[in-house]
Design a protein around this motif. Structure first.
Motif, short mmCIF file in Angstrom:
data_model
loop_
_atom_site.label_atom_id
_atom_site.label_comp_id
_atom_site.label_asym_id
_atom_site.label_seq_id
_atom_site.Cartn_x
_atom_site.Cartn_y
_atom_site.Cartn_z
N THR A 1 -10.64 -36.33 38.91
CA THR A 1 -10.81 -35.56 37.68
C THR A 1 -12.25 -35.10 37.47
O THR A 1 -12.55 -34.41 36.50
CB THR A 1 -10.37 -36.38 36.45
N SER A 2 -13.14 -35.48 38.39
CA SER A 2 -14.57 -35.18 38.25
C SER A 2 -15.01 -34.04 39.15
O SER A 2 -14.90 -34.13 40.37
CB SER A 2 -15.39 -36.44 38.58
N GLU A 3 -15.51 -32.96 38.54
CA GLU A 3 -16.05 -31.86 39.33
C GLU A 3 -17.21 -32.32 40.20
O GLU A 3 -17.35 -31.89 41.36
CB GLU A 3 -16.53 -30.73 38.41
N GLU A 4 -18.05 -33.20 39.66
CA GLU A 4 -19.20 -33.69 40.41
C GLU A 4 -18.75 -34.49 41.63
O GLU A 4 -19.34 -34.37 42.72
CB GLU A 4 -20.07 -34.56 39.51
N ASP A 5 -17.71 -35.31 41.48
CA ASP A 5 -17.22 -36.08 42.62
C ASP A 5 -16.64 -35.17 43.69
O ASP A 5 -16.85 -35.38 44.89
CB ASP A 5 -16.17 -37.10 42.16
N TRP A 6 -15.90 -34.16 43.28
CA TRP A 6 -15.34 -33.23 44.26
C TRP A 6 -16.46 -32.50 45.01
O TRP A 6 -16.36 -32.28 46.22
CB TRP A 6 -14.41 -32.22 43.59
N GLN A 7 -17.52 -32.15 44.31
CA GLN A 7 -18.65 -31.49 44.97
C GLN A 7 -19.29 -32.44 45.99
O GLN A 7 -19.67 -32.02 47.09
CB GLN A 7 -19.69 -31.05 43.94
N ARG A 8 -19.36 -33.71 45.64
CA ARG A 8 -19.92 -34.69 46.56
C ARG A 8 -19.03 -34.85 47.80
O ARG A 8 -19.53 -34.99 48.93
CB ARG A 8 -20.09 -36.04 45.83
N VAL A 9 -17.72 -34.80 47.60
CA VAL A 9 -16.81 -34.88 48.73
C VAL A 9 -16.99 -33.65 49.63
O VAL A 9 -17.04 -33.76 50.86
CB VAL A 9 -15.34 -34.97 48.25
N LEU A 10 -17.10 -32.48 49.01
CA LEU A 10 -17.33 -31.25 49.78
C LEU A 10 -18.62 -31.35 50.59
O LEU A 10 -18.65 -31.01 51.79
CB LEU A 10 -17.40 -30.04 48.86
N ASP A 11 -19.68 -31.82 49.95
CA ASP A 11 -20.97 -31.96 50.65
C ASP A 11 -20.83 -32.90 51.85
O ASP A 11 -21.37 -32.62 52.93
CB ASP A 11 -22.04 -32.48 49.70
N GLU B 1 -3.71 -39.57 24.41
CA GLU B 1 -4.64 -40.08 25.42
C GLU B 1 -3.94 -40.27 26.77
O GLU B 1 -4.46 -39.87 27.82
CB GLU B 1 -5.25 -41.40 24.96
N ASP B 2 -2.75 -40.89 26.74
CA ASP B 2 -2.00 -41.10 27.98
C ASP B 2 -1.54 -39.78 28.57
O ASP B 2 -1.54 -39.59 29.79
CB ASP B 2 -0.81 -42.02 27.73
N TRP B 3 -1.10 -38.85 27.70
CA TRP B 3 -0.67 -37.53 28.15
C TRP B 3 -1.83 -36.82 28.86
O TRP B 3 -1.67 -36.28 29.96
CB TRP B 3 -0.19 -36.70 26.97
N ARG B 4 -2.99 -36.84 28.27
CA ARG B 4 -4.14 -36.17 28.87
C ARG B 4 -4.58 -36.87 30.15
O ARG B 4 -5.06 -36.21 31.09
CB ARG B 4 -5.30 -36.12 27.86
N LYS B 5 -4.41 -38.18 30.21
CA LYS B 5 -4.80 -38.91 31.42
C LYS B 5 -3.95 -38.50 32.60
O LYS B 5 -4.47 -38.23 33.69
CB LYS B 5 -4.69 -40.42 31.18
N ILE B 6 -2.62 -38.43 32.40
CA ILE B 6 -1.76 -38.08 33.54
C ILE B 6 -1.96 -36.62 33.94
O ILE B 6 -1.95 -36.27 35.13
CB ILE B 6 -0.27 -38.39 33.25
N ASN C 1 -3.04 -35.87 37.71
CA ASN C 1 -1.99 -35.22 38.50
C ASN C 1 -2.12 -33.71 38.58
O ASN C 1 -1.64 -33.11 39.55
CB ASN C 1 -0.61 -35.57 37.91
N VAL C 2 -2.72 -33.08 37.58
CA VAL C 2 -2.82 -31.63 37.58
C VAL C 2 -4.26 -31.15 37.79
O VAL C 2 -4.55 -30.40 38.72
CB VAL C 2 -2.26 -31.03 36.27
N ASP C 3 -5.18 -31.62 36.94
CA ASP C 3 -6.58 -31.22 37.10
C ASP C 3 -7.10 -31.61 38.48
O ASP C 3 -7.87 -30.87 39.11
CB ASP C 3 -7.46 -31.87 36.03
N GLY C 4 -6.69 -32.79 38.96
CA GLY C 4 -7.16 -33.26 40.26
C GLY C 4 -6.74 -32.33 41.38
O GLY C 4 -7.51 -32.07 42.32
N VAL C 5 -5.53 -31.80 41.30
CA VAL C 5 -5.04 -30.85 42.31
C VAL C 5 -5.82 -29.54 42.21
O VAL C 5 -6.28 -28.99 43.22
CB VAL C 5 -3.53 -30.62 42.14
N PHE C 6 -5.97 -29.03 41.00
CA PHE C 6 -6.72 -27.79 40.78
C PHE C 6 -8.15 -27.91 41.31
O PHE C 6 -8.63 -27.03 42.04
CB PHE C 6 -6.74 -27.46 39.29
N LEU C 7 -8.83 -29.00 40.98
CA LEU C 7 -10.22 -29.16 41.40
C LEU C 7 -10.33 -29.28 42.92
O LEU C 7 -11.27 -28.74 43.53
CB LEU C 7 -10.83 -30.38 40.72
#
Length: 272
Positions: free
Chosen positions: A70-80, A110-115, A119-125
């Motif tokens: 869910t973290s843009e920063e983490d995805w950028q780190r993975v890309l790097d 809170e639970d709705w936004r977490k899933i 499940n969705v933001d993680g795929v998009f990112l």
């Protein structure tokens, strides 16, 4: 490690999110057996026992990056990291996910936004982060690079008291179709397909079943496994390796004419 390897992914680099267990780990193992170099991500710290033991067993062709999908920063780190280590990416498996059960009336925002976040933001990112690198990498591969978004049969049919999970996996299904068309129309060498498992014996499923046991729905998790098996036409739940075989097909050039599609591996559940 599986002994089914035909080395048809030799020279290719794959990334699997949620790769430390279940379907994700099975995909990592199959891709390695097929000759790929594989980067896996998960939430566990790199010095954690699960990571150390898993990497020790998988060998030098596997590497690990701790990341929250869910973290843009983490995805950028993975890309790097992928860019520095490999300079290319041919296969992206967006597998990380969680479940959510219970009546809609008692589901917290809170639970709705977490899933939705996982499940969705993680795929998009994951897709957004790696499209430029995959476009370059896919140019020299028959059928192009391959994005595999792990949805579920719950992205195709409804089930009572899993509305949040249904909604998240349905979103993954249609997001995949949309990006597949986008890439095709722009002549980008990237295919995108969704994988739709039925009920698979994974830690996530067992944890979900344990919550139902805690609610008094059944005496033990095996009772729920047996019940789901009885409702599945093929008469059993899937092994993660059976999903990994399907993921390998989507990752390989055997599926070079396949994009925007749904690959359903469910023992006949949705045929009923």
């Amino acid at each position: 490690m599986t002994d089914l390897g035909s080395q048809r992914l030799t020279g290719r680099v794959a990334l699997v999110s949620g790769g430390l267990r279940g379907i994700g780990l099975a995909c990592v193992e199959r891709f390695l057996a097929e000759g790929a170099e594989v980067v896996l991500t998960d939430l566990t710290a790199p010095d954690g026992d699960d990571v150390v033991n898993t990497l020790g067993r998988l060998g030098q062709a596997a590497s690990y990056v701790q990341a929250n999908v869910t973290s843009e920063e983490d995805w950028q780190r993975v890309l790097d990291t992928v860019t520095q280590r490999h300079g290319k990416l041919h296969v992206l498996v967006n597998n990380a996910g969680i479940d959510l059960t219970g009546p809609v009336a008692t589901t917290s925002l809170e639970d709705w936004r977490k899933i939705m976040g996982i499940n969705v933001d993680g795929v998009f990112l994951g897709v957004r982060t790696f499209v430029p690198l995959m476009e370059r990498s896919g140019a020299d591969v028959k059928g192009g690079a391959s994005i595999i978004n792990v949805s579920s049969i719950m992205g195709l049919v409804g089930l009572s008291e899993v509305s949040g999970y249904n909604a998240s996996k349905g979103a993954v299904r249609l997001f995949t179709k949309s990006i597949a068309l986008e890439f095709a129309e722009k002549k980008m060498p990237i295919r995108a397909n969704s994988l739709h498992p039925g009920f698979v014996v994974t830690p996530l499923l067992k944890e979900g079943f344990q919550r139902w046991v805690d609610k008094g729905v059944a005496e033990k998790t095996q009772d729920l496994v047996d019940m789901m098996a009885s409702k599945t036409p093929i008469g059993r739940l899937a092994d993660p390796a059976e999903l990994a075989g399907a993921a390998f097909f989507l990752a390989s050039s055997d599926s070079s004419y396949m994009t925007g599609a749904e690959l359903v591996i469910d023992g006949g559940w949705t045929a009923q």
